[in-house]
Design a protein around this motif. Structure first.
Motif, PDB file in Angstrom:
ATOM      1  N   PHE A 342      -5.418   7.299  12.409  1.00 43.98           N
ATOM      2  CA  PHE A 342      -5.419   6.867  11.011  1.00 43.98           C
ATOM      3  C   PHE A 342      -6.323   5.641  10.889  1.00 43.98           C
ATOM      4  CE2 PHE A 342      -1.480   9.246  11.222  1.00 43.98           C
ATOM      5  CZ  PHE A 342      -1.459   9.932  10.016  1.00 43.98           C
ATOM      6  N   TYR A 343      -7.306   5.746  10.015  1.00 42.96           N
ATOM      7  CA  TYR A 343      -8.177   4.615   9.709  1.00 42.96           C
ATOM      8  C   TYR A 343      -7.803   4.125   8.315  1.00 42.96           C
ATOM      9  CZ  TYR A 343     -12.389   2.010   8.431  1.00 42.96           C
ATOM     10  OH  TYR A 343     -13.256   1.042   8.006  1.00 42.96           O
ATOM     11  N   ILE A 344      -7.373   2.869   8.220  1.00 44.70           N
ATOM     12  CA  ILE A 344      -6.879   2.322   6.960  1.00 44.70           C
ATOM     13  C   ILE A 344      -7.680   1.076   6.601  1.00 44.70           C
ATOM     14  CG2 ILE A 344      -4.872   1.409   5.712  1.00 44.70           C
ATOM     15  CD1 ILE A 344      -3.081   2.886   7.693  1.00 44.70           C
ATOM     16  N   VAL A 345      -8.117   1.010   5.350  1.00 44.08           N
ATOM     17  CA  VAL A 345      -8.772  -0.185   4.816  1.00 44.08           C
ATOM     18  C   VAL A 345      -7.849  -0.790   3.763  1.00 44.08           C
ATOM     19  CG1 VAL A 345     -10.774  -1.120   3.614  1.00 44.08           C
ATOM     20  CG2 VAL A 345     -11.057   0.797   5.206  1.00 44.08           C
ATOM     21  N   SER A 346      -7.524  -2.063   3.930  1.00 44.07           N
ATOM     22  CA  SER A 346      -6.662  -2.773   2.979  1.00 44.07           C
ATOM     23  C   SER A 346      -7.484  -3.783   2.191  1.00 44.07           C
ATOM     24  CB  SER A 346      -5.533  -3.493   3.724  1.00 44.07           C
ATOM     25  OG  SER A 346      -4.858  -4.396   2.869  1.00 44.07           O
ATOM     26  N   ASP A 347      -7.220  -3.841   0.882  1.00 42.41           N
ATOM     27  CA  ASP A 347      -7.824  -4.883   0.051  1.00 42.41           C
ATOM     28  C   ASP A 347      -6.796  -5.937  -0.340  1.00 42.41           C
ATOM     29  OD1 ASP A 347      -6.263  -3.475  -1.696  1.00 42.41           O
ATOM     30  OD2 ASP A 347      -7.868  -2.980  -3.107  1.00 42.41           O
ATOM     31  N   GLY A 348      -5.637  -5.919   0.341  1.00 46.00           N
ATOM     32  CA  GLY A 348      -4.595  -6.896   0.076  1.00 46.00           C
ATOM     33  C   GLY A 348      -3.610  -6.478  -0.996  1.00 46.00           C
ATOM     34  N   SER A 349      -3.795  -5.284  -1.582  1.00 46.86           N
ATOM     35  CA  SER A 349      -2.899  -4.831  -2.644  1.00 46.86           C
ATOM     36  C   SER A 349      -1.796  -3.946  -2.072  1.00 46.86           C
ATOM     37  CB  SER A 349      -3.693  -4.064  -3.696  1.00 46.86           C
ATOM     38  OG  SER A 349      -4.121  -2.821  -3.181  1.00 46.86           O
ATOM     39  N   MET A 350      -0.956  -3.420  -2.958  1.00 46.57           N
ATOM     40  CA  MET A 350       0.157  -2.573  -2.535  1.00 46.57           C
ATOM     41  C   MET A 350      -0.285  -1.151  -2.213  1.00 46.57           C
ATOM     42  SD  MET A 350       1.890  -2.191  -6.311  1.00 46.57           S
ATOM     43  CE  MET A 350       3.237  -1.162  -5.813  1.00 46.57           C
ATOM     44  N   HIS A 351      -1.533  -0.803  -2.545  1.00 45.89           N
ATOM     45  CA  HIS A 351      -2.067   0.525  -2.262  1.00 45.89           C
ATOM     46  C   HIS A 351      -3.156   0.423  -1.196  1.00 45.89           C
ATOM     47  CE1 HIS A 351      -0.097   1.893  -5.918  1.00 45.89           C
ATOM     48  NE2 HIS A 351      -0.707   0.923  -6.596  1.00 45.89           N
TER      49      HIS A 351
END
Length: 396
Positions: A342-351
């Motif tokens: 799993f490759y996940i990018v977070s922008d700091g939000s809940m999604h």
């Protein structure tokens, strides 16, 4: 003589193998060009099961993604739960308690056993050996019953949580698992006795669908299909996680890379998973099954009702969900069919801003059309079953 007669004879014919064919898993299609019974060329379509997993995930909270992961490989759904939650935990930088880790290991290895039982059992049915199906599905049903008593569900569970699991195992679970594992060993012995030297099975599988070591690497194979070609790669050994480096188990390797070897590797992996489960259960000690990190765990009710801090923490987790810091992560686990990443990018939000899943079945089915060229239609069925394509992972 009628000189106007039209010539209708052709050297080859086109045939659609699937999707409405039981051996094509209900949603796969391969168009094949036949010269008699020989496959001259083939072109596969990735399937008709369009779930939009990645886009759905990007419009959900991190916790809401968990049920979606169940439907990737629905034959070993708990492994998808664990793989995804481990990726988010890595993004958050949190550690899960040892009891939780051991429970996850046990559930994953039980899922690996169930997945292999389905793969081998149904492939043998496709080849014509029905009796073996009942041996394997009887014990698989007993494993399902144990997991249902823990999770409350039989096929898709949503049991894992970011930072832990939904609930602890019940007191008799270790003893009941060990009892069922004895039946699994007996079933493996029974089926191996029926097929290992069976003339029909050997002629249908030996040297059929051979994949060399180099081809397996170039095509992106992982899991049992890679190890059947002689590549000793398993993430539980090469990149250990979840205490796997502390368990005593072997990685089955074959050499020929054919349908026979892919089947035999899975037989032995069932035994090795049983070894891991025994060691994990013996190591279980009382303790928490969820991290105490306030970013992912709900506060106790007495705190919610007795303090403003507890009330606000509860409100934030319910209304805003888990909010990992901005960043990106790739996390991979050794699922039943190979590397599940799993490759996940977070922008700091809940999604999640972006999610990309690397399923083990995608490169396996991509290579299928090359593997069957020059072989017969009956060989294509045997090869597909040995690859164990789960269509839920192919969605793009």
């Amino acid at each position: 003589m009628n000189t106007a007669k039209r010539e209708l004879e052709t050297n080859t014919m086109l045939l659609n193998l699937g999707p409405s064919h039981p051996a094509m898993h209900g949603a796969l299609r391969t168009q094949i060009e036949l010269d008699g019974e020989l496959i001259v060329r083939a072109a596969s379509e990735m399937g008709y099961l369009h779930r939009c997993f990645e886009k759905h995930s990007e419009h959900s909270t991190y916790q809401q993604v968990i049920p979606y992961t169940d439907r990737l490989n629905y034959l070993s759904a708990l492994m998808n739960n664990v793989g995804y939650c481990r990726a988010v935990e890595k993004l958050l930088g949190i550690e899960t308690p040892e009891r939780c880790i051991l429970i996850r290991v046990v559930m994953c290895e039980l899922s690996r056993i169930m997945d292999h039982l389905v793969c081998v059992g149904t492939n043998l049915v496709d080849i014509g050996a029905l009796t073996n199906f009942w041996y394997f599905f009887n014990v698989r049903e007993k494993i399902y019953t144990l997991i249902e008593k823990v999770t409350g569900a039989r096929l898709t569970y949503a049991y894992t949580r970011i930072g832990g699991v939904a609930r602890d195992i019940y007191p008799d679970f270790p003893a009941e698992v060990k009892s069922v594992l004895k039946e699994v060993d007996q079933a493996v012995n029974d089926v191996r006795g029926l097929v290992v030297n069976n003339r029909i099975f050997v002629e249908r599988t030996v040297d059929v669908g051979r994949v060399t070591k180099q081809q397996a690497i170039e095509w992106g194979f992982t899991g049992p299909c890679l190890r059947a070609s002689g590549v000793p790669h398993d993430l539980r050994k090469s990149e250990p996680y979840y205490l796997y480096n502390e368990f005593d188990f072997d990685i089955p390797i074959a050499e020929n890379g054919d349908t026979y070897d892919r089947t035999m590797v899975r037989f032995e992996e069932i035994r090795q998973s049983g070894r891991i489960i025994h060691q994990a259960l013996d190591r279980l000690r009382p303790g928490p099954v969820h991290s105490d990190d306030p970013r992912v765990v709900m506060p106790p009710k007495e705190e919610v009702y007795g303090s403003i801090e507890g009330l606000m923490r509860h409100f934030k987790l319910i209304m805003h969900g888990i909010e990992p810091p901005p960043g990106e992560v790739y996390s991979a686990t050794e699922a039943a069919n190979g590397e599940l990443g799993f490759y996940i990018v977070s922008d700091g939000s809940m999604h999640p801003y972006r999610i990309k899943v690397r399923p083990p079945c995608f490169p396996l089915f991509a290579a299928f059309e090359k593997m069957i060229e020059g072989l017969m239609v009956a060989d294509a069925i045997a090869i597909l079953g040995s690859l164990n394509i789960v269509v839920g992972e192919l969605d793009r």
